[in-house]
Design an enzyme around this catalytic site. Structure first.
Site, PDB file in Angstrom:
ATOM      1  N   HIS A  73      -4.470   1.007  11.830  1.00  0.00           N
ATOM      2  CA  HIS A  73      -4.238  -0.206  12.626  1.00  0.00           C
ATOM      3  C   HIS A  73      -5.585  -0.856  12.938  1.00  0.00           C
ATOM      4  O   HIS A  73      -6.462  -0.202  13.513  1.00  0.00           O
ATOM      5  CB  HIS A  73      -3.514   0.167  13.918  1.00  0.00           C
ATOM      6  CG  HIS A  73      -3.253  -0.969  14.849  1.00  0.00           C
ATOM      7  ND1 HIS A  73      -3.154  -2.278  14.436  1.00  0.00           N
ATOM      8  CD2 HIS A  73      -3.067  -0.989  16.196  1.00  0.00           C
ATOM      9  CE1 HIS A  73      -2.916  -3.054  15.481  1.00  0.00           C
ATOM     10  NE2 HIS A  73      -2.868  -2.289  16.559  1.00  0.00           N
ATOM     11  N   ASN A 113     -10.077  -3.307   1.857  1.00  0.00           N
ATOM     12  CA  ASN A 113      -9.707  -3.305   0.446  1.00  0.00           C
ATOM     13  C   ASN A 113     -10.950  -3.125  -0.412  1.00  0.00           C
ATOM     14  O   ASN A 113     -12.078  -3.139   0.094  1.00  0.00           O
ATOM     15  CB  ASN A 113      -9.021  -4.616   0.062  1.00  0.00           C
ATOM     16  CG  ASN A 113      -7.628  -4.753   0.647  1.00  0.00           C
ATOM     17  OD1 ASN A 113      -6.962  -3.762   0.932  1.00  0.00           O
ATOM     18  ND2 ASN A 113      -7.177  -5.985   0.840  1.00  0.00           N
ATOM     19  N   HIS A 171       0.825  -1.214   0.000  1.00  0.00           N
ATOM     20  CA  HIS A 171       0.000   0.000   0.000  1.00  0.00           C
ATOM     21  C   HIS A 171       0.859   1.263   0.000  1.00  0.00           C
ATOM     22  O   HIS A 171       0.474   2.292   0.558  1.00  0.00           O
ATOM     23  CB  HIS A 171      -0.961   0.014   1.189  1.00  0.00           C
ATOM     24  CG  HIS A 171      -1.937  -1.123   1.199  1.00  0.00           C
ATOM     25  ND1 HIS A 171      -3.097  -1.114   0.450  1.00  0.00           N
ATOM     26  CD2 HIS A 171      -1.915  -2.318   1.845  1.00  0.00           C
ATOM     27  CE1 HIS A 171      -3.744  -2.257   0.646  1.00  0.00           C
ATOM     28  NE2 HIS A 171      -3.043  -3.001   1.470  1.00  0.00           N
TER      29      HIS A 171
END
Length: 743
Positions: free
Chosen positions: A393, A201, A129
């Site tokens: 996170h 995603n 990413h």
């Protein structure tokens, strides 16, 4: 053609509800706040402010305390160039030397500070990413999720600031936006209960079932280590060697080979939380859930040829598209939705293992329930400070949202924290402005690299009496974060997967059967290209064997596993529905001889309807003179078809002055119409784009070999009728009738 400003109101598109009407001058601006002068400015002035479309992190303290300061606190100050300590400088172009031709002196502290800081400007890029684009926005809860979760930001009418980062997985920071790849869709919610990160995603399933294999799949997908090629692509031997041997990757690979691997825009891309989460309501009841982002504009893709063209023409296409849309006021929106399932001991639903991240649950079995609306309404002020340094996170949770025993998610809970410490220089990355929570912080975490909070008191421990006992533990009525009390089954410690993880082909088969004929042809073409890029014949044959185990109709050998009969899921196809045209980019191809009043009128009508019109002319700058000028956003030399959703020819589009082969290879050829416009029209027609031409401008279509009576080609009639029909065509994304049927 009639003047568009005189068009009756009933013939004009209208702006979407809640969006202010915009004028033609608001389409897109230059990179600066002010128009630059040709000569270098010499009059001292304060630093330029942020542009109207930009926003920056909130001005909270390192410990989440509202500062009350304005946004100028984040900016450079003063009109004079200074050192990092504020000393004004009289020169920054010459090192301090012993005479004009003499050696540079070691005492030049400005040289050392400037070069040293430059040497350390870069931080390690993300392993995955790395290439991303981001925007600020707001999320508003609908209030209908209270039965399943106590999360405060989902309550009715609660508005929560957010920062969203989109990304590709495999490429480096310098790779192209439009490669075939999975896209990241990470959202940071700055809630008043703490920061919640939904890190997902644009594909609902993952390559692997267990995080211990994540280094393997990424090492396989990244450029091969001997030559560091290919960049940002899966079309090479090491990737296909891994995924054809490790067939749990089949479902994700099939999604990636579909049109989902080539999104038209971040604004037209779904997002998924991938994992199953556990929601907890105010009474302590639990429900399993999957998160979905549903774009208001629908889910649409590029064609493979368009993606390849854009890789060379505009590698920044997706990030430019996002920023331009926000600047133009066409704010992207997504609804956050959840699929919910009973929290049963086996954690399955309709025979589908909810802890297997390579599985999805068809929406026909568990509908997606909208629970809130996300609107992105501001661009970042500084890419490095915000988009590059933002740290997500999955363990950033809020009361009411808990994790499950998904083995991939468990590994991510460790990995994300570990990588932030490495990338961002230490454990205090949460104090970087874009990462600061908007909730009060009293964490007893002290010191470390880049500590910017100045902690008072002497007792960074508890229990204590020296600081009066502070900080105290929250009681049950103080809304603490409490993990759901899930019973852990008694079992031996083993390195193995449950039996339900062993079926690698039923879900890919459902995806394949859910595709339309056009989408299936695109998948076959993608596999043909990707496997064709592999050198080893054994890997190619193994790839075909995997396809044979998905569906016997695929051009592949006999299957080696029983093929189960599954029902298709229409929700998995991108075709068969219609979507709002707002935010679509329409190229108005014109020249100085056109009716510029009418050009301005159609531009304004498109803006008022929430679309993004771009004027394409022989040269940049403006068309016309006096009060009747039209600003040009693209020239014939810089425009290319993939960046437009539709084209409107509004003029004779005669050859530009630079239309010759030595200046522009695309301009070679004869004819009255500019060859670059002809090429652009030809590409747009082949790619299924809506096309239109004002009366008298149809000749450009004929020159491009486009039948004026072909599907999706609009000519004749008034300007209002043409624009109305063009807008209707945009609701289906492409003119699918132009694509040849499968053989």
């Amino acid at each position: 053609m009639q003047d568009r400003n005189d068009m009756p109101d009933e013939g004009k598109p209208t702006a979407p509800q809640g969006q202010e009407a915009r004028s033609a001058g608001d389409v897109l601006s230059g990179p600066g706040v002010d128009n630059p002068s040709v000569a270098e400015p010499t009059e001292p002035r304060e630093p330029a402010p942020a542009k109207p479309d930009q926003e920056a992190p909130a001005t909270v303290s390192p410990t989440g305390r509202p500062s009350g300061a304005g946004p100028e606190l984040r900016e450079q100050d003063g009109e004079w160039l200074t050192t990092a300590q504020g000393n004004r400088l009289y020169d920054t172009d010459h090192s301090l030397k012993s005479g004009a031709r003499g050696p540079v002196l070691l005492q030049d502290h400005h040289l050392r500070e400037k070069i040293t800081h430059f040497d350390h400007e870069r931080i390690p890029e993300r392993v995955v990413h790395a290439r991303g684009a981001a925007a600020h926005g707001v999320f508003e809860g609908y209030g209908n999720a209270s039965e399943v979760t106590q999360a405060g930001f989902l309550k009715a009418g609660v508005e929560t600031p957010v920062f969203v980062r989109f990304s590709t997985v495999l490429g480096s920071r310098g790779s192209a936006d439009t490669v075939r790849d999975t896209r990241g869709f990470a959202t940071k919610f700055y809630t008043d209960e703490g920061t919640f990160d939904l890190v997902g995603n644009n594909i609902p399933v993952f390559f692997i079932q267990d995080a211990i294999k994540f280094p393997d799949v990424i090492h396989a997908g990244k450029p091969q280590p001997d030559r560091e090629i290919p960049q940002a692509q899966s079309a090479h031997d090491t990737f296909w060697d891994f995924v054809t041997l490790h067939t749990e990757a089949t479902h994700h690979t099939l999604w990636n080979m579909s049109d989902r691997g080539l999104p038209r825009s971040f604004r037209m891309m779904e997002g998924f939380g991938i994992h199953t989460f556990r929601l907890v309501n105010a009474e302590g009841g639990t429900t399993l859930a999957k998160f979905h982002w549903k774009p208001k504009l629908g889910v649409h893709s590029l064609l493979w040829e368009e993606a390849q063209l854009l890789g060379g023409l505009d590698p920044d296409f997706h990030r430019r598209d996002l920023a331009d849309a926000i600047e133009a006021g066409a704010f992207p929106q997504w609804e956050l939705g959840i699929q919910t399932f009973p929290d049963t001991p086996d954690q399955t639903f309709e025979g589908i293992d909810l802890l297997d991240p390579t599985n999805l649950v068809p929406e026909e079995l568990a509908p997606v329930q909208p629970i809130g609306l996300l609107t992105l309404n501001a661009n970042p002020t500084n890419y490095f400070a915000e988009t590059e340094q933002v740290a997500f996170h999955p363990g950033h949770l809020v009361p009411g949202i808990d994790v499950t025993d998904d083995p991939l998610l468990t590994g991510r809970l460790f990995s994300y924290l570990d990588t932030q410490i490495s990338r961002l220089g230490g454990p205090n990355f949460a104090q970087i402005p874009i990462n600061r929570t908007h909730a009060p912080v009293n964490d007893m975490l002290r010191d470390g690299m880049h500590q910017t909070a100045v902690h008072a008191g002497v007792a960074a421990y508890r229990p204590n009496s020296l600081d009066g006992g502070c900080p105290f533990l929250a009681g049950a009525d103080d809304n603490p974060y409490v993990e759901a009390p899930v019973t852990v089954p008694e079992a031996s410690k083993v390195r193995e997967a449950p039996e339900t993880f062993a079926d690698h082909f039923t879900q890919p088969r459902r995806f394949w059967r859910s595709m339309s004929p056009v989408e299936r042809e695109h998948i076959v073409a993608a596999y043909t290209f990707e496997l064709g890029k592999c050198y080893e014949q054994a890997i190619k044959e193994r790839g075909l064997q995997v396809l044979a185990n998905i569906d016997p109709d695929l051009p592949a050998p006999e299957p080696t596993v029983p093929i189960e009969d599954v029902d298709p899921s229409p929700a998995l196809s991108q075709l068969g529905d219609s979507w709002p045209p707002e935010g679509r980019v329409v190229g108005i191809v014109t020249d100085a001889d056109a009716d510029l009043d009418a050009v301005r009128g159609v531009q304004q009508d498109l803006l008022s309807a929430g679309l993004v019109p771009l004027i394409v002319a022989p040269t940049g700058g403006t068309l016309g003179d006096g009060d009747g000028t039209v600003d040009v956003q693209r020239s014939y030399a810089t425009a290319r078809s993939p960046e437009f959703d539709a084209l409107l020819v509004a003029g004779s589009v005669a050859r530009g002055d630079d239309a010759y082969g030595a200046r522009d290879a695309r301009a070679a050829g004869d004819g009255a119409a500019d060859p670059r416009v002809v090429l652009m029209l030809d590409e747009a027609f082949r790619h299924g784009k809506a096309l239109s031409a004002w009366p008298g401008a149809e000749e450009a279509l004929r020159t491009a070999g486009i039948p004026v009576d072909a599907p999706g080609v609009v000519t004749g009639g008034s300007g209002a009728e043409i624009l109305d029909e063009l807008t209707t065509l945009l609701t289906e994304h492409r003119v699918w009738d132009r694509f040849p049927p499968a053989q």
